[in-house]
Design a protein around this motif. Structure first.
Motif, mmCIF file in Angstrom:
data_model
loop_
_atom_site.group_PDB
_atom_site.id
_atom_site.type_symbol
_atom_site.label_atom_id
_atom_site.label_comp_id
_atom_site.label_asym_id
_atom_site.label_seq_id
_atom_site.Cartn_x
_atom_site.Cartn_y
_atom_site.Cartn_z
ATOM 1 N N UNK A 171 0.831 -1.201 0.000
ATOM 2 C CA UNK A 171 0.000 0.000 0.000
ATOM 3 C C UNK A 171 0.870 1.258 0.000
ATOM 4 N N UNK A 172 0.788 2.022 -1.080
ATOM 5 C CA UNK A 172 1.564 3.257 -1.151
ATOM 6 C C UNK A 172 3.022 3.089 -1.517
ATOM 7 N N UNK A 173 3.465 1.854 -1.734
ATOM 8 C CA UNK A 173 4.870 1.626 -2.110
ATOM 9 C C UNK A 173 5.035 1.735 -3.621
ATOM 10 N N UNK A 174 6.217 2.146 -4.058
ATOM 11 C CA UNK A 174 6.560 2.052 -5.478
ATOM 12 C C UNK A 174 7.146 0.672 -5.717
ATOM 13 N N UNK A 175 6.829 0.095 -6.855
ATOM 14 C CA UNK A 175 7.222 -1.288 -7.091
ATOM 15 C C UNK A 175 7.372 -1.542 -8.591
ATOM 16 N N UNK A 176 8.182 -2.541 -8.935
ATOM 17 C CA UNK A 176 8.253 -3.004 -10.319
ATOM 18 C C UNK A 176 8.170 -4.522 -10.326
ATOM 19 N N UNK A 177 8.139 -5.090 -11.527
ATOM 20 C CA UNK A 177 8.042 -6.534 -11.720
ATOM 21 C C UNK A 177 7.828 -6.765 -13.206
ATOM 22 N N UNK A 178 7.773 -8.006 -13.614
ATOM 23 C CA UNK A 178 7.659 -8.356 -15.037
ATOM 24 C C UNK A 178 6.454 -7.651 -15.654
ATOM 25 N N UNK A 179 6.695 -6.963 -16.757
ATOM 26 C CA UNK A 179 5.652 -6.134 -17.361
ATOM 27 C C UNK A 179 4.732 -6.939 -18.280
ATOM 28 N N UNK A 180 3.562 -6.374 -18.571
ATOM 29 C CA UNK A 180 2.621 -7.012 -19.499
ATOM 30 C C UNK A 180 3.258 -7.205 -20.870
ATOM 31 N N UNK A 181 3.991 -6.179 -21.342
ATOM 32 C CA UNK A 181 4.638 -6.268 -22.658
ATOM 33 C C UNK A 181 5.654 -7.404 -22.686
#
Length: 235
Positions: A153-163
């Motif tokens: 909640x409220x964190x910035x995050x990344x991970x494997x993208x849809x593309x």
């Protein structure tokens, strides 16, 4: 004494939709291992314990990557005899950080694994770094703090993208799209590299605890995640 890092691998060896092999993704363990091995003590665990399945496609795809090839040749004992997550729970105080290796496997088991969710909660509560790469951040989607607030909640995050999932040709067999779920649970704070397969590492904070949260988008981000784990440990 060197800090102790808990490395978590999937136990899922097949895609439920088609029966094809999956598992954890070779460079996403090999590259952080290369960064961490001399400065930390690594303990490897998985939901089922024993052998954690290596995605055979990742070994093929990265056969010409020297770090991955060396790791595959020299370190098989790391993933063939993993500890059970349930057995780690009583010992959580021993560890200084937790790191989830990616691969498609975690989308099916670690995403909702009860022991994993308790571990994440306890690491957050103790303000210890929590890291994940590629599909690894799926483990965070259902994780909650002791007060019941989503960890993300409220964190910035990344991970494997849809593309990237589309380009890998696996969107049709996914239980959900990771980018969509990370976007939803963070309230739109999912971010990604300018180009698919580009390096992207995001360092944020866990809601309510201040624990360092480290996520990497894809295989190219694995080394960077390892470096951020060291930084978070003050090394």
């Amino acid at each position: 004494m060197a800090p102790k890092v808990l490395v978590v691998l999937t136990s899922q060896d097949k895609f439920p939709a088609n029966g094809n092999p999956t598992g954890w993704y070779l460079p996403e363990f090999a590259h952080p291992y290369e960064v961490l091995k001399d400065k930390t003590e690594l303990v490897i665990a998985s939901p089922n314990g024993g052998e954690a399945p290596l995605d055979p496609g990742s070994a093929k795809a990265f056969e010409n990557d020297p770090i991955s090839a060396k790791f595959l040749k020299e370190n098989k004992s790391l993933w063939t005899n993993t500890q059970k997550l349930a057995d780690i729970l009583p010992r959580v105080a021993e560890f200084d950080a937790i790191f989830y290796v990616g691969g498609h496997g975690p989308m099916y088991d670690l995403h909702s694994d009860a022991n994993s969710l308790v571990l994440i909660q306890e690491f957050a509560e103790a303000k210890k770094p929590i890291a994940a790469v590629c599909h690894g951040p799926t483990v965070l989607i259902k994780a909650k703090s002791t007060s019941g607030e989503p960890i993300l909640s409220g964190a910035s995050v990344t991970g494997f993208s849809n593309t990237e999932e589309d380009q890998a040709g696996l969107s049709s067999v996914m239980p959900f799209m990771l980018e969509d779920e990370l976007t939803r649970v963070t309230g739109g704070r999912y971010v990604k590299a300018a180009q698919p397969w580009g390096e992207k590492v995001v360092v944020s904070k866990v809601a309510g605890s201040g624990s360092t949260l480290i996520t990497g988008q894809n295989p190219a981000s694995a080394t960077g995640v390892g470096k951020e784990i060291l930084k978070a440990l003050g090394l």
